[in-house]
Design a protein around this motif. Structure first.
Motif, PDB file in Angstrom:
ATOM      1  N   ARG A   1     -25.526  65.457 -77.296  1.00 51.26           N
ATOM      2  CA  ARG A   1     -26.426  65.641 -76.152  1.00 51.26           C
ATOM      3  C   ARG A   1     -25.644  65.541 -74.861  1.00 51.26           C
ATOM      4  NH1 ARG A   1     -31.444  65.786 -77.864  1.00 51.26           N
ATOM      5  NH2 ARG A   1     -31.874  64.750 -79.840  1.00 51.26           N
TER       6      ARG A   1
ATOM      7  N   GLN B   1     -23.679  61.760 -64.886  1.00 48.90           N
ATOM      8  CA  GLN B   1     -23.162  60.460 -64.472  1.00 48.90           C
ATOM      9  C   GLN B   1     -24.288  59.545 -64.040  1.00 48.90           C
ATOM     10  OE1 GLN B   1     -20.161  61.982 -61.690  1.00 48.90           O
ATOM     11  NE2 GLN B   1     -18.809  60.628 -62.801  1.00 48.90           N
ATOM     12  N   SER B   2     -25.287  60.118 -63.396  1.00 49.96           N
ATOM     13  CA  SER B   2     -26.386  59.274 -62.945  1.00 49.96           C
ATOM     14  C   SER B   2     -27.180  58.734 -64.132  1.00 49.96           C
ATOM     15  CB  SER B   2     -27.289  60.031 -61.981  1.00 49.96           C
ATOM     16  OG  SER B   2     -28.241  60.778 -62.696  1.00 49.96           O
ATOM     17  N   LEU B   3     -26.963  59.306 -65.311  1.00 51.73           N
ATOM     18  CA  LEU B   3     -27.668  58.801 -66.492  1.00 51.73           C
ATOM     19  C   LEU B   3     -26.796  57.840 -67.291  1.00 51.73           C
ATOM     20  CD1 LEU B   3     -29.398  62.086 -67.659  1.00 51.73           C
ATOM     21  CD2 LEU B   3     -30.362  60.201 -66.361  1.00 51.73           C
ATOM     22  N   GLY B   4     -25.626  57.539 -66.760  1.00 50.17           N
ATOM     23  CA  GLY B   4     -24.774  56.573 -67.442  1.00 50.17           C
ATOM     24  C   GLY B   4     -23.896  57.188 -68.513  1.00 50.17           C
ATOM     25  N   ILE B   5     -23.725  58.520 -68.466  1.00 50.17           N
ATOM     26  CA  ILE B   5     -22.843  59.167 -69.441  1.00 50.17           C
ATOM     27  C   ILE B   5     -21.399  59.041 -68.957  1.00 50.17           C
ATOM     28  CG2 ILE B   5     -22.163  61.409 -70.379  1.00 50.17           C
ATOM     29  CD1 ILE B   5     -25.165  62.129 -70.339  1.00 50.17           C
ATOM     30  N   ASN B   6     -20.533  58.645 -69.858  1.00 50.86           N
ATOM     31  CA  ASN B   6     -19.125  58.503 -69.524  1.00 50.86           C
ATOM     32  C   ASN B   6     -18.466  59.873 -69.630  1.00 50.86           C
ATOM     33  OD1 ASN B   6     -16.413  58.030 -69.433  1.00 50.86           O
ATOM     34  ND2 ASN B   6     -16.497  56.201 -70.705  1.00 50.86           N
TER      35      ASN B   6
ATOM     36  N   ILE C   1     -34.615  69.174 -79.996  1.00 48.01           N
ATOM     37  CA  ILE C   1     -35.750  68.370 -80.458  1.00 48.01           C
ATOM     38  C   ILE C   1     -36.880  69.344 -80.750  1.00 48.01           C
ATOM     39  CG2 ILE C   1     -37.270  66.425 -79.982  1.00 48.01           C
ATOM     40  CD1 ILE C   1     -35.516  65.677 -77.676  1.00 48.01           C
TER      41      ILE C   1
ATOM     42  N   ARG D   1     -44.571  62.808 -80.819  1.00 49.73           N
ATOM     43  CA  ARG D   1     -45.832  62.144 -81.115  1.00 49.73           C
ATOM     44  C   ARG D   1     -46.631  62.127 -79.819  1.00 49.73           C
ATOM     45  NH1 ARG D   1     -46.879  56.992 -81.445  1.00 49.73           N
ATOM     46  NH2 ARG D   1     -44.793  56.512 -80.710  1.00 49.73           N
TER      47      ARG D   1
ATOM     48  N   THR E   1     -18.866  54.623 -62.462  1.00 45.33           N
ATOM     49  CA  THR E   1     -20.264  55.030 -62.353  1.00 45.33           C
ATOM     50  C   THR E   1     -21.064  54.797 -63.625  1.00 45.33           C
ATOM     51  OG1 THR E   1     -19.609  56.705 -60.781  1.00 45.33           O
ATOM     52  CG2 THR E   1     -21.751  56.985 -61.812  1.00 45.33           C
ATOM     53  N   PHE E   2     -20.494  55.217 -64.758  1.00 44.14           N
ATOM     54  CA  PHE E   2     -21.301  55.138 -65.976  1.00 44.14           C
ATOM     55  C   PHE E   2     -21.620  53.696 -66.354  1.00 44.14           C
ATOM     56  CE2 PHE E   2     -18.424  53.770 -69.303  1.00 44.14           C
ATOM     57  CZ  PHE E   2     -17.177  54.044 -68.780  1.00 44.14           C
TER      58      PHE E   2
ATOM     59  N   MET F   1     -24.544  52.505 -64.126  1.00 45.57           N
ATOM     60  CA  MET F   1     -25.815  53.068 -64.558  1.00 45.57           C
ATOM     61  C   MET F   1     -26.310  52.437 -65.871  1.00 45.57           C
ATOM     62  SD  MET F   1     -25.774  54.859 -61.938  1.00 45.57           S
ATOM     63  CE  MET F   1     -27.436  55.487 -61.956  1.00 45.57           C
ATOM     64  N   ARG F   2     -25.489  51.602 -66.473  1.00 44.60           N
ATOM     65  CA  ARG F   2     -25.932  50.932 -67.697  1.00 44.60           C
ATOM     66  C   ARG F   2     -26.381  49.507 -67.433  1.00 44.60           C
ATOM     67  NH1 ARG F   2     -21.895  53.337 -72.337  1.00 44.60           N
ATOM     68  NH2 ARG F   2     -22.117  55.480 -71.638  1.00 44.60           N
TER      69      ARG F   2
ATOM     70  N   GLN G   1     -31.065  56.465 -61.174  1.00 47.85           N
ATOM     71  CA  GLN G   1     -31.238  57.243 -59.963  1.00 47.85           C
ATOM     72  C   GLN G   1     -31.865  58.590 -60.264  1.00 47.85           C
ATOM     73  OE1 GLN G   1     -28.965  59.017 -56.107  1.00 47.85           O
ATOM     74  NE2 GLN G   1     -27.764  57.721 -57.423  1.00 47.85           N
TER      75      GLN G   1
ATOM     76  N   GLU H   1     -35.989  67.265 -74.049  1.00 49.22           N
ATOM     77  CA  GLU H   1     -34.550  66.999 -74.135  1.00 49.22           C
ATOM     78  C   GLU H   1     -34.047  66.293 -72.883  1.00 49.22           C
ATOM     79  OE1 GLU H   1     -32.248  70.299 -76.643  1.00 49.22           O
ATOM     80  OE2 GLU H   1     -33.561  71.137 -75.130  1.00 49.22           O
TER      81      GLU H   1
ATOM     82  N   LYS I   1     -35.017  62.764 -73.246  1.00 48.30           N
ATOM     83  CA  LYS I   1     -34.178  62.121 -74.251  1.00 48.30           C
ATOM     84  C   LYS I   1     -32.816  61.748 -73.651  1.00 48.30           C
ATOM     85  CE  LYS I   1     -33.219  61.278 -78.676  1.00 48.30           C
ATOM     86  NZ  LYS I   1     -34.007  60.748 -79.769  1.00 48.30           N
ATOM     87  N   LEU I   2     -32.302  62.636 -72.805  1.00 50.73           N
ATOM     88  CA  LEU I   2     -31.019  62.335 -72.164  1.00 50.73           C
ATOM     89  C   LEU I   2     -31.129  61.155 -71.211  1.00 50.73           C
ATOM     90  CD1 LEU I   2     -29.554  65.843 -71.696  1.00 50.73           C
ATOM     91  CD2 LEU I   2     -28.260  63.864 -72.458  1.00 50.73           C
ATOM     92  N   GLY I   3     -32.316  60.998 -70.622  1.00 50.77           N
ATOM     93  CA  GLY I   3     -32.504  59.850 -69.747  1.00 50.77           C
ATOM     94  C   GLY I   3     -32.351  58.548 -70.503  1.00 50.77           C
TER      95      GLY I   3
ATOM     96  N   ILE J   1     -30.302  58.049 -72.959  1.00 50.70           N
ATOM     97  CA  ILE J   1     -29.088  58.147 -73.779  1.00 50.70           C
ATOM     98  C   ILE J   1     -28.327  56.827 -73.870  1.00 50.70           C
ATOM     99  CG2 ILE J   1     -27.496  58.954 -71.972  1.00 50.70           C
ATOM    100  CD1 ILE J   1     -26.533  61.028 -74.129  1.00 50.70           C
ATOM    101  N   VAL J   2     -28.419  55.998 -72.827  1.00 52.69           N
ATOM    102  CA  VAL J   2     -27.709  54.723 -72.920  1.00 52.69           C
ATOM    103  C   VAL J   2     -28.661  53.575 -73.263  1.00 52.69           C
ATOM    104  CG1 VAL J   2     -25.915  55.450 -71.330  1.00 52.69           C
ATOM    105  CG2 VAL J   2     -27.911  54.251 -70.452  1.00 52.69           C
TER     106      VAL J   2
ATOM    107  N   TYR K   1     -37.210  54.219 -77.631  1.00 52.47           N
ATOM    108  CA  TYR K   1     -37.401  55.594 -77.198  1.00 52.47           C
ATOM    109  C   TYR K   1     -38.852  56.052 -77.271  1.00 52.47           C
ATOM    110  CZ  TYR K   1     -37.252  60.657 -77.189  1.00 52.47           C
ATOM    111  OH  TYR K   1     -37.498  61.973 -76.923  1.00 52.47           O
ATOM    112  N   ALA K   2     -39.481  55.865 -78.426  1.00 51.18           N
ATOM    113  CA  ALA K   2     -40.843  56.374 -78.599  1.00 51.18           C
ATOM    114  C   ALA K   2     -41.788  55.743 -77.577  1.00 51.18           C
ATOM    115  CB  ALA K   2     -41.320  56.092 -80.020  1.00 51.18           C
ATOM    116  N   ALA K   3     -41.674  54.461 -77.391  1.00 47.44           N
ATOM    117  CA  ALA K   3     -42.556  53.771 -76.447  1.00 47.44           C
ATOM    118  C   ALA K   3     -42.307  54.258 -75.022  1.00 47.44           C
ATOM    119  CB  ALA K   3     -42.328  52.268 -76.536  1.00 47.44           C
TER     120      ALA K   3
ATOM    121  N   ARG L   1     -37.194  61.031 -66.177  1.00 49.71           N
ATOM    122  CA  ARG L   1     -35.903  60.902 -66.857  1.00 49.71           C
ATOM    123  C   ARG L   1     -35.205  59.612 -66.450  1.00 49.71           C
ATOM    124  NH1 ARG L   1     -31.619  65.493 -65.497  1.00 49.71           N
ATOM    125  NH2 ARG L   1     -31.601  64.287 -63.574  1.00 49.71           N
TER     126      ARG L   1
END
Ligand code: ATP
Ligand code: MG
Lengths: 423, 235
Positions: free
Chosen positions: A289, A302-307, A413, A419, B70-71, B74-75, B80, B95, B98-100, B102-103, B109-111, B146
């Motif tokens: 992803r 990056q704003s989502l914390g992806i390295n 997905i 659900r 940065t990463f 954000m964890r 942001q 999707e 889902k990426l939001g 990711i960490v 996730y479902a909740a 997200r």
């Protein structure tokens, strides 16, 4: 586009054709005995220019008509493309089934099986490069380097340490992945054109090293008598060494060279299936992803914390390792490798397969690999002209399907995964 | 929760932030208003380490984060919704969400998805549509949704009302309040729409040319003649 514009555009194209054709086709050196004479072929040039003019005109007018028709769905990818995904799946299963039974068909002689093996090598390479280019969006023009690393790893490990194919395969993948990371580090900050140039250089570097480090790689002479894989210890030769059996003896068959070819075919088929399965799985894992997200928007990533660093490096490493696997297979199939097998044109072909297939689509890669390997084969009789037909076909495909065979991205997905929230 | 002290940032020779002091306490909605080019987006981005601060410090929940990559920032519980929304255009709404996450812990996730889709029912309707084909307002909802998917304790929003119809602006702001009140998410909101932002926020800051010139409770700033003439003319 109005007809006037079309004519003007076609005239420009014709002028370009003239500029190119005049020196290349228009002038020919002829042997007049003592000195080299020059012969002009202006009729040829005229024919080429006229063809380009008319061809361009037809294309423009034809596309102009299509532009007016509403073609929104395809361009905007509005919905989840349920039916397209369905066709894609259907096609995928069809191709898979066909690939499984191909060697058993009546028309499957040596040539057919061998060509099919060739197609599968490119399918596998295409899928590997797809990770880097299609998913992560990193334009890599030096992918052949990893193919070469895989091939040489296998050949050298087998020759120097006596390891067999199955022991070498993971090692070759590992080496290739290592080289992928090696390439990845310096290009972390590069994108697009700049990345393309550096990766191109990297591919050439590996080839030149292989060519010049003669004491280790055999230089331009390459490496010969690379061991062939065995079927659980059974060799595919006419006769076995003392105390061992060959494949045909064990199964009580008549000796045939086709056995090995079919075995090779299934070997690459399995490798390709594994690649496809692994890539398909990875798309749904966080790492996959992240690749796709990186392709779409680095800042959002990056704003989502992806390295970003790790994501790029894993893409290079994973993509490279598939190239390495394919390289090992190539080495064991040929029994001989030299730097000549790993020139830039290979990288370009693999990239063409990914782009033609539609950046990111696995089924698209299969279609494109088939077309790109088979076209030159089918037109073999045309001798000199087969590359021209090949080029023409590429142009036509890009006009007909500018985003590749399967240009729409299939979401990772599905509806069923969702659900509805309790109201 | 967030303590910013003497924060500076620059783009080459341009000094975008010239020593910012600012606090956001847990549970608050704090807004930052200012003219175009004042440095508001730069401040939000610098909090996340992109561009890196050239001076000063940022502490989040007592922890120094100024130099973290940065990463990693954000964890820590910061999310942001960046300027210009930046949804992933070829990916579906689902999707993107889902990426939001990711960490985040996959067990949530479902909740979290339920929660976001309840907050923005429009997203539920459009869950299989590609991000790039959503309307501007829908993209804004998606960007906020997200960001919420990672369960942040501090939510940074950059101009969520940009380009939206008045009714939708109200709706988005109501949702922001809901997120703050019902879920206890602290919100730091950058806005051009000073009137709505100051009414929503507990406290506000005004930024001019990379400096904070005014601060105070939202209602106080709303009544301030300087603020009125500079940012609320015609509102
Ligand atoms: N990447 C960049 N490179 C160089 N200068 C930049 C960059 N990003 C922003 N700037 C400059 O920094 C200053 C502050 O920009 P910033 O985007 O933070 O303003 P803003 O307050 O968010 O404005 P707006 O309300 O228009 O979004 C501006 O003068 C801008 O031109
Ligand atoms: Mg801004």
């Amino acid at each position: 586009m109005s007809p006037l514009h079309a004519v003007r555009d076609a005239a420009i194209a014709a002028f370009v054709a003239l500029a190119v054709a005049l020196p290349i086709v228009g002038v020919r050196t002829v042997d007049t005995g003592a000195v080299l004479g020059v012969d002009f072929r202006l009729d040829w040039v005229a024919a080429i220019v006229a063809t380009v003019f008319l061809g361009r005109l037809c294309v423009l007018l034809w596309m102009g008509r299509r532009e007016r028709a509403p073609r929104q769905a395809g361009m905007l990818e509005t919905t989840a493309l349920g039916w397209l995904a369905l066709i894609g799946r259907f096609l995928a299963y069809g191709i898979m089934g066909f690939a499984l039974i191909l060697p058993m068909m009546s028309f499957a002689d040596r040539y057919v099986v061998d060509t099919a093996t060739q197609v599968l090598i490119y399918v596998m390479l295409g899928w590997g490069l797809n990770v880097v280019v299609g998913l992560a969006g990193l334009l890599d023009l030096g992918y052949v380097a990893f193919y070469a690393v895989g091939a040489y790893s296998y050949a050298l490990l087998a020759q120097n340490f006596g390891l067999n194919f199955w022991q070498c395969l993971p090692l070759a993948g590992l080496f290739a992945a290592f080289f992928g990371i090696l390439l990845g580090f310096p290009v972390l900050r590069l994108r697009g054109d700049y990345l393309a140039i550096v990766t191109l250089g990297f591919g050439e570097m590996i080839r030149i090293i292989l060519n010049n480090w003669a004491s280790f790689t055999g230089g331009p002479n390459g490496l010969t008598s690379i061991p062939r894989p065995s079927f659980f210890g059974l060799e595919f030769s006419r006769s076995a060494p003392e105390g061992e059996q060959t494949f045909h003896q064990f199964f009580g068959l008549e000796y045939s060279t086709l056995h090995r070819l079919v075995f090779m075919y299934y070997l690459i088929l399995i490798l390709a299936f594994l690649t496809s399965w692994a890539v398909g799985r990875m798309r749904k894992l966080p790492v996959g992803r992240a690749w796709e997200a990186l392709r779409e928007d680095e800042i959002a990533c990056q704003s989502l914390g992806i390295n970003r660093t790790m994501t790029k490096l894993t893409a290079f490493a994973i993509g490279a390792s598939f190239g390495g696997f394919a390289g090992s297979f190539f080495a064991t199939r040929q029994g001989f490798i030299s730097p000549e097998s790993f020139t830039f044109i290979e990288s370009a072909t693999i990239l063409a397969i990914v782009v033609l297939g539609g950046m990111g689509s696995q089924v698209g890669v299969v279609l494109a690999a088939t077309v790109l390997v088979l076209l030159p084969e089918v037109f073999r009789d045309l001798a000199h002209y087969r590359m021209m037909v090949f080029g023409l076909a590429m142009v036509l495909i890009m006009i007909w399907r500018p985003k590749g065979f399967i240009g729409a991205r299939v979401p990772s997905i599905r509806l069923a995964d969702f659900r509805r929230p309790a109201a | 929760m967030l303590e910013v002290r003497g924060l500076q940032a620059r783009y080459g020779a341009i000094e975008a932030l010239r020593g910012i002091d600012l606090d956001v306490k847990a549970g608050e909605i704090v807004t930052l208003i200012g003219a175009n080019g004042a440095g508001k987006s730069t401040l939000l981005m610098t909090l996340c380490g992109q561009p890196r601060a050239s001076g000063g410090s940022v502490r989040f929940e007592g922890r120094e984060i100024t130099r973290l990559p940065t990463f990693e920032i954000m964890r820590l519980g910061i999310a942001q919704s960046p300027e210009g929304r930046r949804v992933f255009p070829r990916m579906t709404v689902l999707e993107n969400l889902k990426l939001g996450a990711i960490v985040a812990d996959p067990a949530h996730y479902a909740a979290d998805l339920d929660r976001v889709l309840t907050l923005f029912p429009r997203l539920a309707e459009r869950r299989d549509q590609r991000g790039g084909t959503l309307s501007g307002g829908e993209q804004q909802m998606l960007a906020i949704g997200r960001a919420l998917m990672s369960r942040p304790r501090l939510l940074l929003l950059d101009e969520p009302s940009l380009g939206l119809a008045p009714l939708l602006v109200k709706q988005i702001f109501a949702t922001v309040r809901e997120i703050n009140e019902n879920e206890g998410v602290t919100v730091f909101l950058v806005e051009q729409n000073a009137f709505h932002a100051l009414r929503l926020a507990h406290r506000g800051y005004v930024m001019v040319n990379g400096r904070i010139t005014l601060s105070g409770p939202g209602s106080e700033l709303l009544a301030n003649p300087e603020v009125r003439s500079a940012y609320l003319e015609g509102a």
